[in-house]
Enzyme design. Structure first.
Site, PDB file in Angstrom:
ATOM      1  N   GLU A  11     -39.400 -38.603  13.361  1.00 51.54           N
ATOM      2  CA  GLU A  11     -38.259 -39.490  13.513  1.00 51.54           C
ATOM      3  C   GLU A  11     -38.605 -40.503  14.566  1.00 51.54           C
ATOM      4  O   GLU A  11     -37.939 -41.951  14.181  1.00 51.54           O
ATOM      5  CB  GLU A  11     -36.814 -38.746  13.763  1.00 51.54           C
ATOM      6  CG  GLU A  11     -36.274 -37.975  12.574  1.00 51.54           C
ATOM      7  CD  GLU A  11     -36.644 -36.415  13.043  1.00 51.54           C
ATOM      8  OE1 GLU A  11     -35.819 -35.796  12.700  1.00 51.54           O
ATOM      9  OE2 GLU A  11     -37.709 -36.256  13.787  1.00 51.54           O
ATOM     10  N   ASP A  84     -37.128 -33.293  12.640  1.00 49.38           N
ATOM     11  CA  ASP A  84     -36.619 -32.215  13.132  1.00 49.38           C
ATOM     12  C   ASP A  84     -36.132 -30.961  12.390  1.00 49.38           C
ATOM     13  O   ASP A  84     -35.799 -31.321  11.373  1.00 49.38           O
ATOM     14  CB  ASP A  84     -35.088 -32.747  13.943  1.00 49.38           C
ATOM     15  CG  ASP A  84     -35.536 -33.735  15.074  1.00 49.38           C
ATOM     16  OD1 ASP A  84     -36.717 -33.686  15.803  1.00 49.38           O
ATOM     17  OD2 ASP A  84     -34.402 -34.093  15.756  1.00 49.38           O
ATOM     18  N   ASP A  86     -33.685 -29.098  11.326  1.00 50.58           N
ATOM     19  CA  ASP A  86     -32.324 -28.730  11.142  1.00 50.58           C
ATOM     20  C   ASP A  86     -32.036 -29.310   9.761  1.00 50.58           C
ATOM     21  O   ASP A  86     -32.762 -30.005   9.353  1.00 50.58           O
ATOM     22  CB  ASP A  86     -31.474 -28.927  12.330  1.00 50.58           C
ATOM     23  CG  ASP A  86     -31.364 -30.354  12.729  1.00 50.58           C
ATOM     24  OD1 ASP A  86     -32.039 -31.337  11.908  1.00 50.58           O
ATOM     25  OD2 ASP A  86     -30.953 -30.942  13.802  1.00 50.58           O
ATOM     26  N   GLU A  88     -30.004 -31.941   9.345  1.00 49.59           N
ATOM     27  CA  GLU A  88     -30.298 -33.401   9.423  1.00 49.59           C
ATOM     28  C   GLU A  88     -31.839 -33.821   9.097  1.00 49.59           C
ATOM     29  O   GLU A  88     -32.271 -34.653   8.440  1.00 49.59           O
ATOM     30  CB  GLU A  88     -29.923 -34.024  10.829  1.00 49.59           C
ATOM     31  CG  GLU A  88     -29.197 -35.171  10.685  1.00 49.59           C
ATOM     32  CD  GLU A  88     -28.051 -35.647   9.910  1.00 49.59           C
ATOM     33  OE1 GLU A  88     -27.853 -36.643   9.166  1.00 49.59           O
ATOM     34  OE2 GLU A  88     -27.234 -34.563   9.711  1.00 49.59           O
ATOM     35  N   TYR A 310     -36.304 -27.253  20.760  1.00 47.19           N
ATOM     36  CA  TYR A 310     -35.115 -28.045  20.086  1.00 47.19           C
ATOM     37  C   TYR A 310     -33.777 -27.803  20.808  1.00 47.19           C
ATOM     38  O   TYR A 310     -33.504 -26.820  20.965  1.00 47.19           O
ATOM     39  CB  TYR A 310     -35.294 -27.906  18.796  1.00 47.19           C
ATOM     40  CG  TYR A 310     -34.506 -28.851  17.767  1.00 47.19           C
ATOM     41  CD1 TYR A 310     -34.924 -30.297  17.949  1.00 47.19           C
ATOM     42  CD2 TYR A 310     -33.595 -28.270  16.897  1.00 47.19           C
ATOM     43  CE1 TYR A 310     -34.169 -31.045  17.239  1.00 47.19           C
ATOM     44  CE2 TYR A 310     -32.801 -29.209  16.285  1.00 47.19           C
ATOM     45  CZ  TYR A 310     -33.155 -30.678  16.230  1.00 47.19           C
ATOM     46  OH  TYR A 310     -32.384 -31.528  15.574  1.00 47.19           O
ATOM     47  N   ARG A 312     -30.762 -28.782  19.381  1.00 44.41           N
ATOM     48  CA  ARG A 312     -29.604 -28.463  18.761  1.00 44.41           C
ATOM     49  C   ARG A 312     -29.650 -27.100  18.244  1.00 44.41           C
ATOM     50  O   ARG A 312     -30.219 -26.980  17.269  1.00 44.41           O
ATOM     51  CB  ARG A 312     -29.494 -29.437  17.533  1.00 44.41           C
ATOM     52  CG  ARG A 312     -29.134 -31.098  18.021  1.00 44.41           C
ATOM     53  CD  ARG A 312     -28.887 -32.075  17.130  1.00 44.41           C
ATOM     54  NE  ARG A 312     -28.513 -33.266  17.561  1.00 44.41           N
ATOM     55  CZ  ARG A 312     -29.626 -34.168  17.696  1.00 44.41           C
ATOM     56  NH1 ARG A 312     -30.794 -33.865  17.289  1.00 44.41           N
ATOM     57  NH2 ARG A 312     -29.355 -35.574  18.174  1.00 44.41           N
ATOM     58  N   HIS A 357     -32.591 -21.086  15.575  1.00 38.53           N
ATOM     59  CA  HIS A 357     -33.954 -21.305  16.300  1.00 38.53           C
ATOM     60  C   HIS A 357     -33.771 -20.437  17.428  1.00 38.53           C
ATOM     61  O   HIS A 357     -32.773 -19.706  17.539  1.00 38.53           O
ATOM     62  CB  HIS A 357     -33.682 -22.970  16.581  1.00 38.53           C
ATOM     63  CG  HIS A 357     -33.491 -23.822  15.565  1.00 38.53           C
ATOM     64  ND1 HIS A 357     -34.199 -23.583  14.313  1.00 38.53           N
ATOM     65  CD2 HIS A 357     -32.670 -24.916  15.400  1.00 38.53           C
ATOM     66  CE1 HIS A 357     -33.630 -24.632  13.576  1.00 38.53           C
ATOM     67  NE2 HIS A 357     -32.655 -25.478  14.085  1.00 38.53           N
TER      68      HIS A 357
END
Length: 845
Positions: A11, A84, A86, A88, A310, A312, A357
């Site tokens: 990203e 990432d 997740d 998203e 990570y 989140r 995670h």
């Protein structure tokens, strides 16, 4: 022919740079700079009549990025999508495949820390795109669009423009408003007790409180209802008032005292689990005073730089590698007595195996033969302060969670008047005998004082001397308003929102002015109060906590493949058997005037006083009198008397201060939506308007002061180096100086109306070279390599790469903008092209 290379797409440019250092030149690593496409910005993009089919559009500012990505794909023999880990990130990877037309083998890489070991593990176990995660993310976007695009226009029509409804946002606002309603209803009650200072024979003193009198206990704060503030029905308890407390102090003086009881109770304090997203945001606010947005921005940079895992996540688990690294550090830094026999395992509440995670912890790069290790915070000295402070917080919490408990000795002493035995005072103390995990994760200084309050050594039956007696007043207090930290904690406990949403919710409700922040507390505005009233009456499910939490559970079920998306969307929008869904609710008639009217009370003349919320904000109405209400006035603190006082003051304005001798026009002091301002001439003339100076009160303004402000800008003289005039003026962002192309904000404490040239030249010089003041240097543009800066301009801070300028949003701090966001905004502005100038055709005379 150019040799084909493996392509890795991530990203962000910073993550790309970190990966390039790890993987070397064998791989071409490029960044998509976030999402490359989404639902349309101006349309809902969801066709509710055709099974909620979505329309995606490429962001205009991403066309150049996509062109570069397509070029990179053509030169690749394999593509790895390392977005990432997740929903998203999964969706971004899917959109990349759909948009770029990739024909070579394509794999998804998932890693939770940007370290050599984690990345190599990901390459050893690549997988395909998980369409369950993509579908869950798309379903969330559809739900957000249905609520936002269908309900928000109703708020615009019935209350005021620019308002918005949101699937999670509206429930969060309701929590804040309900807390304010509780404060509104709260009745303050008081009770009294007596504090005594005692000293033992050796001279050491301590303080105790009166707890019982003649075998009857004294009323304490626990005897009052926390929601109403009123006393509960209590038996055999004494409620002291002020006269009784003062008489009792006189009666107790001169008596003999001794230690009647002494109890020592050992206890243990166990460490907290390692951080998840919500607890990191809460602790960063409490210890560092970081907003949720600031915390997540710093955490994002730490993750992309390979410093933490990570950020989140809602899992408290730690890998075996992390446990080993933590235990080795504890043994090395603190000693074996701080290390438990076994690693401590924390149970996680996470249902989603796909997204379970690790907790947020320092990354574990391998240090040669020593094996995985955490970086010491001192190793991050070259990073920005926010990253350093947040990393140290994460580092200490991770170590502390694997350390032994703290051993605490709690002591309670009873002091009685001897020989009567009528009055009993109680003193408590707490001593940390062994710090355990507290050696790594210290409480704040204020908490330290509370945590360790010692009592002098004493024995039962020992005589003590009373050196002072004092009556003390206490009063009940309403529940404290939410802070960002406590609101996130409450949302988490209710199951509303997910790790990725909390920071954006906090940002949105403040940016939309549903809440204002006062000393860290989130205070709802009257606009928020009426929006919640409308939602409760006409869209009750959308602000129902259980309903909103259930929506999150459904999205989790879709992400695990346990539920289909389409049937749930149909149920949500159309309801059961074609009724009871959002579509039906949108047809209900709404009594806007009733929703937007809040009764404060009525005067002795039986004339009611209301707060009404109109298109231009809240205002007070009392008969024919009206005055606008400042946004910062807390609803619970607007009493009838306060409202009448504001009505009385508001009726004084506009107030004529006198006549301007140069123009013969009246000078008026007026009150507008954004506060008081000065106007030269009446409303038909309106020659000039200026705000009052910062912190200036309307009662401080006379004709001379008004004329001085209206006379701005002041010319202080010529600049000795350039010959340009030096001007002092009052702008949108407060007082400032200007000379040629140089603008400087006037520091606090400087008087704009009396400032002299010499001092102005000093202030202008402090800003550095000619041109706008550079507030921050963000780094280099990943494509053009131009330096990107945030500068102070005439109309406030702006982002620039020397070709394109983008103003910051109202209330936005330069510290909150990072390189990735700046690049995105500059691209969007550049895509719009140059602004078209408007020319007016002059009328022929």
């Amino acid at each position: 022919m150019t040799e084909k290379q493996a392509l890795v797409i991530v990203e962000s440019p910073s993550k790309a740079r970190t990966l390039q250092r790890v993987l070397g030149e064998e791989y071409n690593i490029v960044a998509s700079v976030g999402h490359i496409r989404d639902l349309p910005q101006r349309d809902m993009g969801v066709d509710t009549s055709h099974d909620f089919k979505v329309t995606y559009q490429v962001y205009p500012e991403k066309k150049k990025v996509i062109s570069g990505l397509k070029k990179a794909v053509k030169q690749a023999d394999v593509v790895y999508l390392a977005t990432d880990p997740d929903r998203e990130g999964e969706a971004i990877s899917w959109h990349l495949i759909e948009t770029l037309g990739i024909t070579v083998p394509t794999y998804r890489l998932v890693f939770h820390e940007v370290t050599r070991e984690a990345i190599h593990h990901a390459f050893e176990a690549p997988r395909e795109i998980d369409m369950r995660l993509v579908k869950a993310q798309e379903t969330r976007r559809i739900l957000d669009r249905l609520v936002g695009y269908e309900v928000s226009p109703i708020l615009w029509r019935k209350i005021a423009p620019r308002l918005s409804a949101g699937r999670v946002q509206s429930a969060a606002i309701r929590l804040v408003v309900e807390r304010e309603r509780g404060r509104w209803r709260f009745k303050t009650s008081e009770w009294w007790d007596i504090a005594a200072d005692f000293a033992i024979e050796k001279g050491e003193d301590f303080t105790a409180s009166l707890v019982s009198l003649e075998n009857q206990r004294l009323v304490t704060g626990k005897d009052f209802d926390r929601s109403t503030g009123e006393i509960k029905a209590v038996k055999d308890a004494i409620l002291l008032d002020e006269p009784q407390a003062e008489r009792l102090v006189k009666d107790l003086q001169g008596r003999s005292w001794q230690v009647s009881s002494l109890e020592e109770k050992p206890s243990k304090s166990h460490p907290w689990p390692p951080f998840i997203t919500s607890t990191l945001q809460q602790e960063a606010y409490r210890k560092l005073r970081f907003s949720a947005k600031r915390t997540m921005q710093a955490a994002q940079r730490l993750y992309e730089g390979g410093y933490i895992t990570y950020m989140r996540t809602d899992s408290t688990s730690l890998s075996q590698e992390a446990l080993s690294a933590a235990r080795e550090l504890i043994r090395e830094k603190f000693g074996p007595e701080y290390l438990p026999e076994k690693a401590r395992i924390f149970r996680t509440k996470v249902k989603n195996a796909q997204e379970a995670h690790e907790a947020i912890r320092p990354a574990c790069p391998t240090a040669g033969k020593a094996g995985p290790r955490f970086r010491d915070p001192k190793e991050l000295a070259g990073l920005d302060k926010d990253m350093q402070r947040l990393y140290e917080l994460i580092y200490r919490r991770t170590l502390a969670c694997q350390m032994t408990p703290a051993r605490i000795l709690q002591t309670t002493a009873g002091i009685t008047d001897h020989p009567r035995g009528e009055a009993v005072f109680q003193a408590t103390g707490k001593v940390v005998e062994f710090p355990g995990y507290l050696a790594a994760y210290q409480a704040s200084p204020d908490e330290d004082k509370d945590n360790e309050k010692t009592l002098p050594p004493m024995a039962k039956g020992e005589a003590v001397t009373c050196t002072a007696l004092e009556p003390r007043r206490h009063e009940t207090k309403p529940a404290a308003r939410y802070t960002e930290a406590t609101l996130i904690k409450e949302l988490e406990s209710l199951g509303i929102g997910r790790p990725s949403t909390y920071a954006s919710i906090m940002d949105t409700i403040q940016r939309r002015e549903y809440v204002v922040k006062q000393n860290g507390a989130l205070v709802p505005t009257f606009v928020a109060v009426v929006v919640v009233r409308l939602m409760e009456r006409y869209f009750s499910d959308l602000v129902d906590y259980q309903f909103t939490a259930r929506m999150e559970d459904v999205l989790d079920e879709i992400s695990r493949g346990e539920r289909e998306s389409l049937p749930y969307l149909k149920q949500f929008y159309y309801g059961h058997n074609g009724g009871g869904g959002l579509k039906e609710l949108l047809q209900n008639p709404i009594d806007a005037r009733d929703v937007c009217t809040i009764r404060i009370g009525e005067t002795e003349e039986k004339v009611p006083l209301f707060v009404r919320v109109g298109r231009y904000g809240p205002y007070l109405e009392h008969g024919d009198e009206r005055t606008s209400l400042d946004l910062e006035i807390a609803p619970a603190e607007l009493s009838l008397d306060r409202a009448l006082e504001l009505i009385s003051k508001g009726s004084e304005y506009p107030k004529e201060l006198g006549i301007d001798p140069h123009t013969d026009l009246p000078v008026l002091l007026k009150k507008g939506r954004f506060g008081f301002f000065l106007q030269l001439g009446n409303d038909t003339q309106k020659e000039k308007q200026k705000s009052l100076l910062p912190d200036m009160q309307p009662e401080d303004v006379n004709l001379d002061v008004a004329l001085a402000i209206l006379g701005l800008p002041r010319e202080l003289g010529a600049h000795p180096d350039t010959g340009e005039p030096v001007l002092a003026d009052l702008g949108r962002y407060g007082p400032y100086l200007r000379s040629g192309q140089v603008n400087r904000r006037l520091p606090k404490g400087e008087d704009l109306l009396t400032l002299e040239l010499d001092r102005a030249l000093e202030i202008l010089k402090k800003g550095g070279r000619a041109g706008s003041t550079v507030l921050r240097s963000l780094g280099v543009h990943p494509e053009t390599e131009a330096e990107i800066q945030i500068k102070e301009g005439r109309y406030g801070p702006y982002i620039t790469d020397r070709k394109t300028n983008v103003s910051l949003k109202k209330g936005e701090s330069p510290e909150s903008i990072e390189l990735e966001e700046a690049v995105k905004r500059l691209a969007a502005k550049a895509a719009q092209g140059p602004a078209k100038r408007k020319y007016r055709r002059r009328k022929k005379t």
